[in-house]
Every structure is written in C-alpha cells, then in structure tokens.
Design an enzyme around this catalytic site. Structure first.
Site, short mmCIF file in Angstrom:
data_model
loop_
_atom_site.label_atom_id
_atom_site.label_comp_id
_atom_site.label_asym_id
_atom_site.label_seq_id
_atom_site.Cartn_x
_atom_site.Cartn_y
_atom_site.Cartn_z
N GLU A 76 0.82 -1.20 0.00
CA GLU A 76 0.00 0.00 0.00
C GLU A 76 0.86 1.27 0.00
OE1 GLU A 76 -3.09 0.03 -0.47
OE2 GLU A 76 -3.70 2.07 0.04
N ASP A 77 1.96 1.26 0.74
CA ASP A 77 2.69 2.51 0.98
C ASP A 77 4.05 2.63 0.31
OD1 ASP A 77 0.60 3.24 2.55
OD2 ASP A 77 1.55 2.73 4.45
#
Ligand code: MN
Length: 714
Positions: A76-77
């Site tokens: 996600e990051d």
C-alpha cells in the site's frame, strides 16, 4: 524498537522450526522498502511494521504471520508489489499480505462508523484466512499504542471510536481477551479521557493501599490449596479501567473496594485439579450465591473456559476467583492464536495451514447457541454477502451476486425506481454487473426512468424484486381493466342485457371489489368469469342458464360435482341442508353427530370433535345421524391431517408421493408452524372413507422424514 536478531530469537523460543531465513529477509525487505518514510512520532516508518511483528510474535504466531506483519504496509505505501512479495516469500505470504492490504484500503475508504456492525462483518468476510485478521488486529493495536503522536484530536477520536466499535469486538469474538482489553483501554483513554483519568487515579490509590492485602490474600489461598494437596500458581490481577467503567455504568455503582478492582486467578495443571481447588475454596470460605459459573463444562462461545466464583475470602474480603488450567489460561488470553500453538503437533506446513481454518470453524461452531454474537461469529456466513460503499462512505450489505440495481433499491426505493446507470469505483458499468466486496457504487438516476421488467432477471434481493414486480403489476393492471371491461360488455350484449356502470356498482361488494375498475381488472385477469358477473347483476340471467353460485370458477365447479351425488347421511329431515364441519372433516366410517345451525341447516361433526363441547348446553340441537350405506363409494370426502415433517429437502415431496400412491388426493396444504427443524402443517386429503384415511396415515407414519401424523380435531 526490537532488533532483528531479538525478533528472530523471540519467534524461536516457541517455534524452534521457524523459517529464520525468511524472517531475516522480510525484516530487511520492509526496512528498505519504507526507506526514509517516517511516522507522526518522527520515528522511521519501519518501526511500525516491526512493532506489529513483535505483537504477533508475542501472540506466538507462525512465521508466515510474522513475515506478513513486517510486510503488511509495503504494497500500500511503498513501490513494492505483490509479485515481488510472491517471488521472494512465496504464495502463502503474498496472499496474506494481499488480504491485509485490501482491509487497509477499505478502512481508508470508510469515514463513517455508523454502520459498525456491517463493517465488522465486512472485515470478517474479507479475512478468508484468520491470520489476515490477526495481523490487522496487531496493526490496529500498534497504531493505538502510538496514537498520542497524532496531533489532530478529531482524527485521534475517530480512530479510537473505530477501534472501540469494530476491532475490540472482533478481538473478543476470537476469544483474545488481552488484546480486547488493551484495545478498549487505549480507545477509552482517547474517547473519554476524564473518566479514564479518574479511574486510573482511583486505581493507583487502591493499589497502594491494597498491595499488602493482595499479598496476604494470595498467601492464604496458597496455603489452603497446598493443605489440600493442590499445587497452584495464584496471581492477583487488576481489572482493566474500561471494564471497571463498563461495570460502573452497567450496575450504576461506585467502585470502592479491592474486590471491585482485583480478580484472583488460580492456575493448576489439570481439569480435575480445577474442581478440587474449587471444592477446597468452597469448603474453606463461604461463597457468594449466584456468582458461581462453570465455563469448563459449558465453554463460552469464543471457547473461553474457566471456573468463576466469588468468596468471602481471607480477612472477610469479598474476592473474585477464576480457576483454570495453563492451557485454558493461554486460550483466554490469546484466543484463536493460542489454539494454534497448542495443537500444532505436526511440522507439516500444509497440514498446519488447514488446521488453522478447521480449528477456527470449530471454535466458531461453538457459537451455535442463542448467544447474541452468534450471527457475527460465523465467518462462512459472511462469505455469502458483499459489502459496498455509497459515495458518502456508508456501508451497504447485500447478498452475494447483487447488482447495482439491488444496491439502488437497498439505498432507497425511489433511487431504485429511477436508476438509469451505475458507476463502480468511478467507472460506468452495466446495471447487471455483479458487485464485489469493498466496491464503491454510485447510482445515476433520472426522473423519467421507471423500473424495467428485464431487471427482474438479474436482481437477487427480495426488496428489488418485489418493487419491480409491483411496478410491472401496476402496468399490467391497466391492461387487465381494458380487457375485463371488453369481456363484460360482450357477455352482456350477447345475452341481450344492458351493460351499465350502475349495474356493476350494485355487485361490487359481492365480488369484494373496491370500484368498477377493480372488478374489470379481476375479470380481465381471469379471477372471475364474465358470466358470473352478468348473473349477479341480472339474476334472471341465472335462470336462463345453468344455476351458478358466485365465488371463483374452481369452487363453482366443485360444488357442481358434489351436488350431483346424494349426501349419504341417514337420520335427517328431508330437504334440510347438510354440510361437513371444517374443524374435524368427518369421513364415511367416522361416528358422527349433526348439529342444527340456524340458517345453515345441519353441520356434521365427528363424535370426538372438540367443537361439540360448545353445544353441550343445547342438547335440542343435536341430531343422531349415521352414514347411509351407499353403493357409490367413489364420492370423495375431505379428511384433514395434522402432520409434523422434518425440515429437510425432499420431505414434502415424500409426503405427497406417499399420499398419491395410496390414492389420496391432496386438496389443500397449509403450513401452520415452521422451525429450523420441523414443519407443522395441515393437509387436506380427498379419500373414500375413514379406512382409506387410516391407511394413508399408517403409510405416512412409516416414512422417516415424517415425525407425526394425526387427524386434525376441532
Ligand atoms: Mn499498518
């Protein structure tokens, strides 16, 4: 921050066969991937996944879960992809990371916790592997532990409220008491800081006062048990602030005494010793009535097991005591996670994988009582549902296979009726598309739109279907009115009668119609014959043709059939009308009596009909009647049976097959009661006589899916 080798050592203490190499690689991978990212606290971002991995290791989870903890935010990051993870760590880890990532995305999407219940279900539905949920809970715990670094107070409150409403209950349902307590206390501190502080202060005061006393209580309990030959580890445990707060709210009490904040826990080595310890304590101290609970013989739905009792203990102190084995204790603290640790006797990785799921389902199966959280515990159940968001972030739960039209009707029937298109996650899609978990759905409406009959082919919710049908029916009604009116006009003209609205109005009541259109529609739909209406408006028309009653065509035909035969009853005054009672359905061969009913003639009951009691005071109305010996044995009579069937596929089919084979004809069926296990129903069967019915009953009783059969009486 725990160091790399410390984490690996920690895992190896409980799982010597852990995949050390992968753990090390995951550590380095995540550290590099997050690089210079930092958290609100100013710490490097990597401290977060590392903290999560440490929490998971303290729960004694398997290597795959801990690696997932390390990697959980990389997709996600950071620039890392699922493919990278699959290549480096294999399909199992990549599947787990994917699960956690999806949950995180949904979390980000939903600003509203109004639908906490649905959200919890969504989280469960998306966690097809329980480890996904455990990593998510650990993630949340770490975020809560570091919540105070976030500056925006509103954001802090929102996260805390979400934790309280969604994640703490999930931890509880999985039996993870310690995790639940910690999540609740951290949230409580944020959401209701004043109450939290006052409880903590009070706790500190009582704690100082109570240290010696706690010590003395433990020593004395130890002595009592030792004298009885039981070795036990006894601890005094302070209750969590939030649970004290809840108790104060629930019981509306202040907490004043040590017993309000301390619980004593006695851990022994076997189940028999649990009961022996309990016996020793109850023999030595008086127990407070109504507080004893045996969760060993009856575990809680989340598999919690323990004996609970409350004693007037050492120094006349009221104390709460829990008695359990080491294993029960670990399960109480770590829930599902502990189960896994306890039952992993094989080293086979694949076997482990499946055991996880099996055990979870076992545990969740225990919830099949009338417990309030039953319906939230069964993971499988939510696999039948999809959860989607409105553009505002509200969560809508729908059955699997639902389409944007179902969604639109779930939002509001007006939205459903006027929907012309839908956007799924921003893209325009056909109205028949199937929705997936987490989809954001935007419905495009137009005032000119009306429900389309074709929608019925793909909608899955009853609500959508019934609205569409209702609309279609309304449209059809218009056509039926036209048709019915035309049919009547023709019939009247054909018989040389005037067709007038006045004439129709005069018979509306008779046909239970509200207005002329209503009657026309009924005629158009075939519910009443045009001929029936004509003969009602002009009774003379009746005489011209066959005599006819009103009601429906079907009933009319039956009546005709019956009147073709003489009623086989003796002992009646000639010309008197006779009918058979609907309560007991007398059959030829039954012992019967007649009851004279004003305006109705004679009603025939069986001699044992319950209804007869109400005529006990009026013997003059009783008629002694019997069956006429008739050579016409084909005339059918209706017998009524009260049948209890197992609620299982085929049992109703069985019933009708048996009756059919025995030459009975089912003329009516009515379900009177229905539970998960059984159907109760009334079955009307056309038979020759009572012997015929008795044969049918015997055949039915022999069928395994039929639980009981008897004649309905009164
Ligand atoms: Mn995270």
């Amino acid at each position: 921050m725990i160091r790399q080798y410390e984490l690996v050592e920690l895992v190896k203490t409980y799982d010597p066969g852990a995949d050390e190499d992968s753990l090390n690689r995951a550590y380095v991978f995540a550290m590099k991937a997050h690089g210079s990212q930092s958290r609100a606290s100013g710490d490097p971002y990597f401290s977060h996944p590392l903290g999560v991995a440490e929490i998971l290791a303290r729960m004694k989870l398997d290597s795959a879960s801990i690696i997932t903890g390390l990697l959980h935010d990389t997709v996600e990051d950071t620039d890392a992809t699922l493919d990278d993870i699959e290549q480096l760590f294999g399909p199992e880890v990549s599947r787990l990371v994917d699960g956690v990532t999806k949950l995180t995305r949904i979390e980000l999407q939903s600003d509203h916790t109004r639908h906490a219940e649905n959200f919890r279900k969504l989280v469960l539905a998306m966690s097809n592997d329980i480890r996904v949920l455990l990593v998510k809970l650990a993630d949340r715990l770490h975020n809560m532990q570091t919540l105070h670094h976030i500056e925006n107070p509103e954001k802090r409150k929102r996260i805390a409220a979400e934790t309280m409403e969604i994640y703490a209950p999930l931890a509880e349902r999985m039996g993870m008491q310690r995790l639940k307590d910690e999540l609740e206390d951290l949230s409580f501190r944020e959401v209701n800081g004043d109450a939290y502080q006052s409880i903590v202060t009070r706790l500190e005061f009582l704690r100082k006062e109570g240290v010696d006393r706690t010590r003395r209580v433990i020593d004395e309990l130890n002595t009592v048990l030792k004298e009885g030959g039981i070795e036990a580890a006894i601890t005094g445990r302070e209750k969590a602030p939030y649970s004290i707060w809840r108790k104060m709210q629930r019981k509306n009490v202040e907490f004043e005494q040590l017993s309000d904040i301390m619980a004593f826990r006695i851990v022994v080595d076997s189940v028999p010793h649990c009961y022996q310890a309990l016996g020793l304590l109850h023999a030595h101290y008086s127990m407070v009535p109504g507080r004893f609970k045996d969760y060993i013989s009856t575990p809680k739905p989340n598999d919690y097991r323990s004996l609970h009792t409350c004693l007037i203990g050492p120094e006349r102190q009221r104390i709460e005591v829990q008695i359990r084995t080491v294993e029960m204790h670990d399960i109480a603290e770590y829930g599902v996670a502990a189960h896994w640790v306890y039952k992993q006797d094989e080293r086979n990785v694949e076997g482990r994988q499946y055991r996880w799921l099996r055990e979870l389902l076992d545990i969740l199966d225990h919830a099949s009582g009338p417990e309030e959280f039953l319906e939230h515990t069964k993971l499988e159940m939510f696999q039948d549902q999809v959860f989607c968001f409105t553009p505002k972030g509200d969560l809508i739960a729908l059955p699997r296979g639902a389409t944007p039209v179902d969604f639109a009707y779930a939002v509001h029937s007006q939205v459903g009726d006027t929907c012309v298109g839908a956007k799924l996650n921003g893209r325009i899609v056909p109205l028949s598309s199937v929705l997936n978990n987490g989809d954001q759905v935007e419905i495009v409406t137009s005032k000119a739109q009306t429900p389309s009959p074709t929608w019925e082919r793909f909608v899955v919710t009853g609500r959508a279907r019934s609205r569409i049908r209702r609309f279609v029916r309304q449209q059809q009604r218009g056509q039926y009115i036209e048709l019915g009116r035309a049919m009547l006009e023709r019939e009247f003209r054909h018989e040389n009668y005037d067709f007038t609205l006045k004439g129709i109005d005069g018979v509306l009541k008779k046909f239970k119609a509200d207005d002329a259109d209503d009657l026309f529609a009924a005629v158009g739909a075939g519910l009443h014959g045009a001929r029936e209406v004509l003969s009602s408006v002009y009774p003379a028309a009746k005489n011209k043709r066959k005599p006819e009653g009103v009601v429906s065509l079907l009933a009319h035909r039956r009546k005709k059939q019956k009147s073709a035969h003489a009623i086989p009853i003796t002992g009646l005054i000639p010309g008197m009308a006779v009918h058979f009672a609907g309560c007991c359905h007398p059959l030829p061969g039954d012992r019967i009596v007649g009851i004279v009913t004003t305006g109705k003639g004679v009603t025939i009951h069986t001699i044992d009909c319950d209804t007869l009691e109400s005529f006990a005071e009026t013997p003059e109305r009783w008629l002694d009647v019997g069956w006429e010996r008739s050579d016409d044995g084909n005339q059918p009579h209706v017998g009524r049976l009260h049948v209890v069937l197992s609620n299982e596929p085929g049992s109703l089919g069985n019933l009708s097959t048996i009756i059919g084979k025995a030459e009975g004809n089912i003329s009516n069926l009515k379900i009177t009661n229905r539970s998960t296990d059984f159907f109760e129903m009334l079955v009307d069967v056309e038979v020759r006589d009572v012997r015929h019915l008795t044969e049918i009953m015997a055949a039915l009783r022999a069928a395994p899916s039929i639980n009981s059969v008897e004649r309905a009486r009164g």
